[in-house]
Each structure stands twice: as structure tokens, then as C-alpha cells.
Design an enzyme around this catalytic site. Structure first.
Site, PDB file in Angstrom:
ATOM      1  N   ASP A 102      -1.505  -0.419   5.975  1.00  0.00           N
ATOM      2  CA  ASP A 102      -1.771   0.187   7.290  1.00  0.00           C
ATOM      3  C   ASP A 102      -3.229   0.090   7.704  1.00  0.00           C
ATOM      4  O   ASP A 102      -3.571   0.540   8.794  1.00  0.00           O
ATOM      5  CB  ASP A 102      -1.374   1.666   7.264  1.00  0.00           C
ATOM      6  CG  ASP A 102      -2.291   2.477   6.350  1.00  0.00           C
ATOM      7  OD1 ASP A 102      -2.356   2.155   5.148  1.00  0.00           O
ATOM      8  OD2 ASP A 102      -2.976   3.391   6.848  1.00  0.00           O
ATOM      9  N   ASP A 111       0.854  -1.196   0.000  1.00  0.00           N
ATOM     10  CA  ASP A 111       0.000   0.000   0.000  1.00  0.00           C
ATOM     11  C   ASP A 111       0.891   1.248   0.000  1.00  0.00           C
ATOM     12  O   ASP A 111       2.072   1.173   0.345  1.00  0.00           O
ATOM     13  CB  ASP A 111      -0.875  -0.064   1.260  1.00  0.00           C
ATOM     14  CG  ASP A 111      -1.635   1.212   1.485  1.00  0.00           C
ATOM     15  OD1 ASP A 111      -2.386   1.620   0.586  1.00  0.00           O
ATOM     16  OD2 ASP A 111      -1.463   1.821   2.569  1.00  0.00           O
ATOM     17  N   ASP A 160      -0.337   5.124   0.871  1.00  0.00           N
ATOM     18  CA  ASP A 160      -0.600   6.130   1.909  1.00  0.00           C
ATOM     19  C   ASP A 160      -0.708   5.454   3.285  1.00  0.00           C
ATOM     20  O   ASP A 160      -1.483   4.520   3.468  1.00  0.00           O
ATOM     21  CB  ASP A 160      -1.890   6.898   1.586  1.00  0.00           C
ATOM     22  CG  ASP A 160      -1.974   8.183   2.398  1.00  0.00           C
ATOM     23  OD1 ASP A 160      -0.910   8.709   2.791  1.00  0.00           O
ATOM     24  OD2 ASP A 160      -3.095   8.654   2.649  1.00  0.00           O
TER      25      ASP A 160
HETATM   26 MG   LIG Z   1      -3.009   3.034   3.405  1.00  0.00          MG
END
Ligand SMILES: [Mg+2]
Length: 263
Positions: free
Chosen positions: A213, A16, A18
Site C-alpha cells: 500500500d 505487505d 499493514d
Molecule cells: Mg503497508
């Protein structure tokens, strides 16, 4: 042959962006080194993001500015994956878009016809910075008999340095409520993104690791795809979230800097 250490190995890694490689404008410390270490070990990598506001080549430039070379890995965005999906299954469709300009750009680049007024064969909805009564009405009136409803993704919120902002899911829910139609969702946690990423790497999906995240997008997609997952604690989800949801990552890492320790 002597094995020096027992370790889990993966044939490919989905990462991923961001909250994992950067947070807002700031790179996560050690991200570039971690990507480099994986490349040195011969592990191919693809970046997988639900972001629909940025073109893939812009992401390549941004990764390069952080010291991550453009050949480190391809970038799969939910906007591009949506265009690829429609180009494959509805190549002659007229498409109404309520979302960022990049979504319409990707659809046009994939050979689809974007229509701004009247009914359309497909309505695509995603994060829309310019959401308004006019744009919601346009999306509603684009539905006719047989119109397909496709969501780029449905993240509930979008992280922002001043605090959370509405995510694509807020706009998708509005259209869902108005029309009574369920969308087909392309972005994470849909496994469509994992399939596209594994195809790009040319490795079997079940040998891949998903790193991100967000428990509800990154880790849930990995769960649904039946692959191992690593949650990094530099973004949306924290350790308390791990304990209070039934989504369980295979690994929990303080940050992407620790990723090479899994190889
Ligand atoms: Mg993310």
C-alpha cells in the site's frame, strides 16, 4: 497447447501486511480469499513487513485468526531480517539497540550479544515507543571508532487509527544527525528484504511481484529490485500520490481482493 487467456504470471508474490492484509485491527475484506486463490493456483507467497514490534510467530497467529493458514507463507519482518543480516556479516558483534524489544529478542535469538551500556560494535535503530532523552543519549554514546550504524527501516510515519505517528525514520534521523553516520537500512525500500523473501520462496527474484500500500517503501523496493509491483489503495498511498511521485507501480488495485485477477 491452447492458451485460454494471455496473462502475466509470477513465480512468487511478496505481500505487505499493514494497509494491505489488514488496517489496524481490521482485516481488508477479501484478503483471506485472495491469498487462498493464489495458493490454489500454485503461487507461493511470503509476507514482508517493516513492522519491528511484533514477533514472526505472533504474525502467523494473527494471519491464522483471519483465515489465512500458517502455511500460506512465511513472514519476513524488518526486525528478523536485521538480525539475520548481522548474524551473517557481524556474528560476534556487540549490538546496542534503540528500538522495540522484539528487535533485541530477534538479535539474541540469532546469536548476537545485545549490550545496553557503553560502546558497541553495531548500533541498531528502529521504531522506538519508549524514545526518550536517556535512550537517545544511550544510542549516541554507544558509537565509538568503527561502530556500524544499522537501521531496521526508515518509514517516515506509522499509520494509527487516530492519525499518523512518528515512524522509525524519525528516530534514525535523530541518530544520523547526532553522529554524522549514514545507516545501512535493512527494511523496505532496501532490496535486502526482497532478496530474503525470494530466497525463502526459492524462486528467481525477477519472477516475483511485490504487493503493498506504500509507494515509498513497497513499490520503491520493487522498482529498485527490478520487479513488477502492485499498489493497493487500502492504506498509505492513493491515486493522487501515484500521479505526483515518479514511483510508478506496474498495477494499481483497489485492494488485495483484486490480486487474483493478475494471475
Ligand atoms: Mg503497508
Amino acid at each position: 497447447m491452447l492458451r485460454l487467456r494471455a496473462s502475466v504470471t509470477y513465480s512468487g508474490v511478496f505481500v505487505d501486511l499493514d494497509g494491505t492484509v489488514w488496517r489496524g485491527r481490521d482485516p481488508i475484506p477479501g484478503a483471506a480469499d485472495a491469498v487462498r486463490a493464489l495458493r490454489e493456483r500454485g503461487v507461493p507467497l511470503v509476507f514482508v513487513t517493516n513492522n519491528t514490534g511484533v514477533r514472526r510467530d505472533t504474525f502467523h497467529a494473527r494471519l491464522e485468526s483471519l483465515g489465512i493458514s500458517p502455511d500460506a507463507g512465511e513472514v519476513v519482518t524488518a526486525a528478523w531480517a536485521t538480525a539475520e543480516y548481522l548474524a551473517e556479516y557481524r556474528p560476534n558483534a556487540s549490538v546496542h539497540v534503540m528500538g522495540q524489544d522484539v528487535v533485541a529478542d530477534e538479535l539474541t535469538a540469532a546469536g548476537l550479544t545485545v549490550s545496553e551500556t557503553g560502546q558497541a560494535d553495531v548500533v541498531v535503530v528502529g521504531y522506538d515507543e519508549r524514545v526518550s532523552m536517556d535512550r537517545l543519549t544511550g544510542a549516541l554514546r554507544a558509537f565509538g571508532p568503527g561502530t556500524d550504524f544499522v537501521a531496521t527501516n526508515r518509514d517516515s510515519t506509522t499509520p494509527h487509527e487516530d492519525g499518523p505517528m512518528p515512524g522509525a525514520g524519525a528516530f534514525v534521523a535523530a541518530v544520523e544527525e547526532m553522529t554524522g553516520h549514514d545507516p545501512l537500512v535493512v527494511g523496505k525500500p532496501s532490496t535486502r528484504m526482497a532478496d530474503v523473501a525470494a530466497d525463502i520462496l526459492g524462486v528467481p527474484l525477477d519472477e516475483c511481484l511485490m504487493v503493498g500500500d506504500n509507494l515509498h517503501t513497497d513499490v520503491l523496493m520493487g522498482d529498485r529490485a527490478g520487479i513488477d509491483t502492485a499498489l493497493v489503495l487500502t492504506g498509505v498511498s492513493d491515486r493522487a500520490d501515484v500521479e505526483t511521485t515518479d514511483i510508478t507501480p506496474t498495477h494499481v488495485l483497489d485492494s488485495i481482493a483484486d490480486l487474483p485477477s493478475l494471475f
